[in-house]
Write a protein that holds these residues in place. Structure first.
Motif, PDB file in Angstrom:
ATOM      1  N   ASP A 208     103.698  57.817  71.992  1.00 38.52           N
ATOM      2  CA  ASP A 208     103.648  56.513  72.124  1.00 38.52           C
ATOM      3  C   ASP A 208     104.234  55.949  72.667  1.00 38.52           C
ATOM      4  N   SER A 209     104.117  54.726  73.539  1.00 35.62           N
ATOM      5  CA  SER A 209     104.920  53.846  73.987  1.00 35.62           C
ATOM      6  C   SER A 209     105.153  52.167  73.674  1.00 35.62           C
ATOM      7  N   LEU A 210     105.626  51.564  73.734  1.00 33.45           N
ATOM      8  CA  LEU A 210     105.838  49.760  74.458  1.00 33.45           C
ATOM      9  C   LEU A 210     106.784  49.000  75.066  1.00 33.45           C
ATOM     10  N   TYR A 211     106.760  48.610  75.985  1.00 36.06           N
ATOM     11  CA  TYR A 211     107.306  47.335  75.727  1.00 36.06           C
ATOM     12  C   TYR A 211     107.690  46.485  74.892  1.00 36.06           C
ATOM     13  N   THR A 212     109.172  46.014  74.959  1.00 34.16           N
ATOM     14  CA  THR A 212     109.895  44.880  74.257  1.00 34.16           C
ATOM     15  C   THR A 212     110.665  43.998  74.948  1.00 34.16           C
ATOM     16  N   PRO A 294     102.544  48.540  85.023  1.00 32.99           N
ATOM     17  CA  PRO A 294     102.006  49.663  85.144  1.00 32.99           C
ATOM     18  C   PRO A 294     104.435  50.152  85.812  1.00 32.99           C
ATOM     19  N   THR A 295     104.076  51.153  85.297  1.00 36.05           N
ATOM     20  CA  THR A 295     105.075  52.259  85.490  1.00 36.05           C
ATOM     21  C   THR A 295     104.993  53.727  86.132  1.00 36.05           C
ATOM     22  N   THR A 296     105.669  54.134  86.946  1.00 35.12           N
ATOM     23  CA  THR A 296     105.909  55.947  87.273  1.00 35.12           C
ATOM     24  C   THR A 296     106.842  56.230  86.443  1.00 35.12           C
ATOM     25  N   ILE A 297     106.581  57.283  85.602  1.00 33.79           N
ATOM     26  CA  ILE A 297     107.463  58.013  84.900  1.00 33.79           C
ATOM     27  C   ILE A 297     107.619  59.463  85.858  1.00 33.79           C
ATOM     28  N   THR A 313     100.664  52.349  81.229  1.00 34.06           N
ATOM     29  CA  THR A 313     101.024  51.353  81.351  1.00 34.06           C
ATOM     30  C   THR A 313     101.062  51.589  79.329  1.00 34.06           C
ATOM     31  N   PRO A 314     102.617  50.606  79.953  1.00 30.10           N
ATOM     32  CA  PRO A 314     102.661  50.345  78.079  1.00 30.10           C
ATOM     33  C   PRO A 314     102.011  49.008  77.458  1.00 30.10           C
TER      34      PRO A 314
END
Length: 316
Positions: A208-212, A294-297, A313-314
Motif C-alpha cells: 500500500d502507499s499514501l501521501y500526506t 511520481p516517485t522513483t523507488i 504514484t501514491p
C-alpha cells in the motif's frame, strides 16, 4: 663692739626691678609643666573635635544580601546602603537588565560591598558561608523551575497545534495483508525479485502507499518538501539469507531530488530491521519526506549499490 649699719641697696641697682623668668609653657591639655596630660587624645578612627569618623554605624551585611537577592532588580539594596543615585538608575534599568543585579549580589557575597561612607558591612565574617549556601540553593531552584516551565509550555503548545490540524488516517498496519490498490500501483508489477548479494535474493512487494502532509502519530514532524510518502513494504527472502532494513530503500521525486528517510515509531508498524532466512518474510511501513508526484523507488543491495527501481504514484 658695734658695726655701723648701711642703708639698703638702691632699687635701681643691678638686678633691681627685673621680673622673674616665667616657666616654660605646659603641653596642650596639661595644667602645669610636666604634669599629667588630661586633655582629649584623638584616635585614628576619630574625626576632628573628637567626633566618630563618618558618623553612625555601618550597614548590615545580612540585610544588604537579602535585599540584593530578592529585590536587587529594583535597586532596593543600593537605597539601603544610602546610594540613592545608583539605586534610581538600577531601578529604571530593571537591575541593568539583570546583569547589574547579579554583579551587585556577587560583590556583596564576596565582602566587597560598602555603604555610602565607604565602610564595610557589619556581620560579614560570621554570615558569609550561610549566605553563599542559601544563594546557591535559590539559584538552583530557580533553574529547575525554569526548565519545568519551559517543558510544560512546549507540551501545551504542541497540544494546541495538534488540536488545530485535521487528522489524516495512517496507512494499514504491518499485520494487514491486502492486495496492492490501483491508486498505489507500481508501473511494472506489484512485486519483483532483487539480488541483494551472491546467492541471496528477495521478493519485494508494495502492499500500500499514501501521501500526506501530516503523520497522526508524529505531529511534531514538519515536512520540508511538501509532504510525506508512506509505503507498506513486504520483504521475503527467496534464496539464501538477507538483511531487511528501511535504509535499503531510496526515493527520488520527479525532479530527481532525493527524499529524506523517516524514522517511524513501532506503533506505526515501522519496517523491522533484521536477518531474514529463506522462506521467511517481514512487512512494515517506510516513509520519506518528499514532494508529491511520481516517485522513483530504488532498492539497494547489501553493499549499498542500486539493485532495482520502480516508479510509484501514491494516493493522497
Amino acid at each position: 663692739m658695734s658695726y655701723p649699719s648701711y642703708p639698703p641697696a638702691p632699687e635701681n641697682g643691678p638686678g633691681a626691678g627685673v621680673p622673674p623668668v616665667p616657666n616654660a609653657p605646659a603641653p596642650y591639655g596639661s595644667r602645669y609643666q610636666g604634669g599629667p596630660n588630661t586633655g582629649y587624645q584623638p584616635t585614628p578612627d576619630s574625626g576632628p573635635y573628637g567626633t566618630p569618623a563618618g558618623g553612625g554605624t555601618s550597614k548590615s551585611f545580612v540585610v544588604t544580601w537579602i535585599l540584593s537577592l530578592l529585590l536587587g532588580g529594583l535597586g532596593v539594596d543600593r537605597f539601603y546602603l544610602g546610594k540613592i543615585g545608583t539605586g534610581i538608575a538600577k531601578l529604571l534599568t530593571a537591575g541593568g537588565f539583570g546583569i547589574w543585579s547579579i554583579v551587585d549580589l556577587i560583590i556583596t557575597l564576596t565582602g566587597n560591598a560598602r555603604d555610602k561612607q565607604g565602610r564595610p558591612l557589619a556581620g560579614y565574617p560570621e554570615n558569609k558561608k550561610k549566605a553563599w549556601i542559601i544563594t546557591i540553593v535559590v539559584w538552583l531552584a530557580g533553574l529547575i523551575i525554569g526548565i519545568i516551565s519551559a517543558v510544560l509550555s512546549l507540551t501545551l503548545f504542541a497540544a494546541a497545534v495538534q488540536g488545530q490540524k485535521t487528522p489524516v488516517p495512517v496507512p494499514p498496519s504491518a499485520s494487514q495483508e491486502a492486495p496492492l490498490p490501483s491508486s498505489g500501483a507500481a508501473s511494472d508489477a506489484n512485486s519483483f525479485t532483487v539480488t541483494v548479494s551472491s546467492g541471496d535474493t528477495v521478493k519485494v512487494g508494495i502492499v500500500d502507499s499514501l501521501y500526506t502532509e501530516e503523520i497522526l502519530d508524529m505531529p511534531y514532524l514538519e515536512p520540508a518538501n511538501g509532504g510525506f510518502l508512506l509505503m507498506e513494504v513486504s520483504w521475503q527472502t527467496a534464496t539464501g539469507t538477507s538483511f531487511a532494513t528501511a535504509t535499503n530503500f531510496e526515493a527520488y521525486d520527479a525532479d530527481g531530488k532525493e527524499g529524506e528517510l523517516l524514522f517511524l515509531t513501532e506503533s506505526m508498524g515501522s519496517f523491522p530491521p533484521g536477518n531474514v532466512a529463506a522462506g521467511q518474510s517481514v512487512q512494515g511501513i517506510i516513509g520519506f519526506d518528499i514532494k508529491k508526484g511520481p516517485t522513483t523507488i530504488v532498492v539497494n543491495d547489501l553493499y549499498g549499490e542500486k539493485a532495482a527501481s520502480f516508479t510509484l504514484t501514491p494516493a493522497g
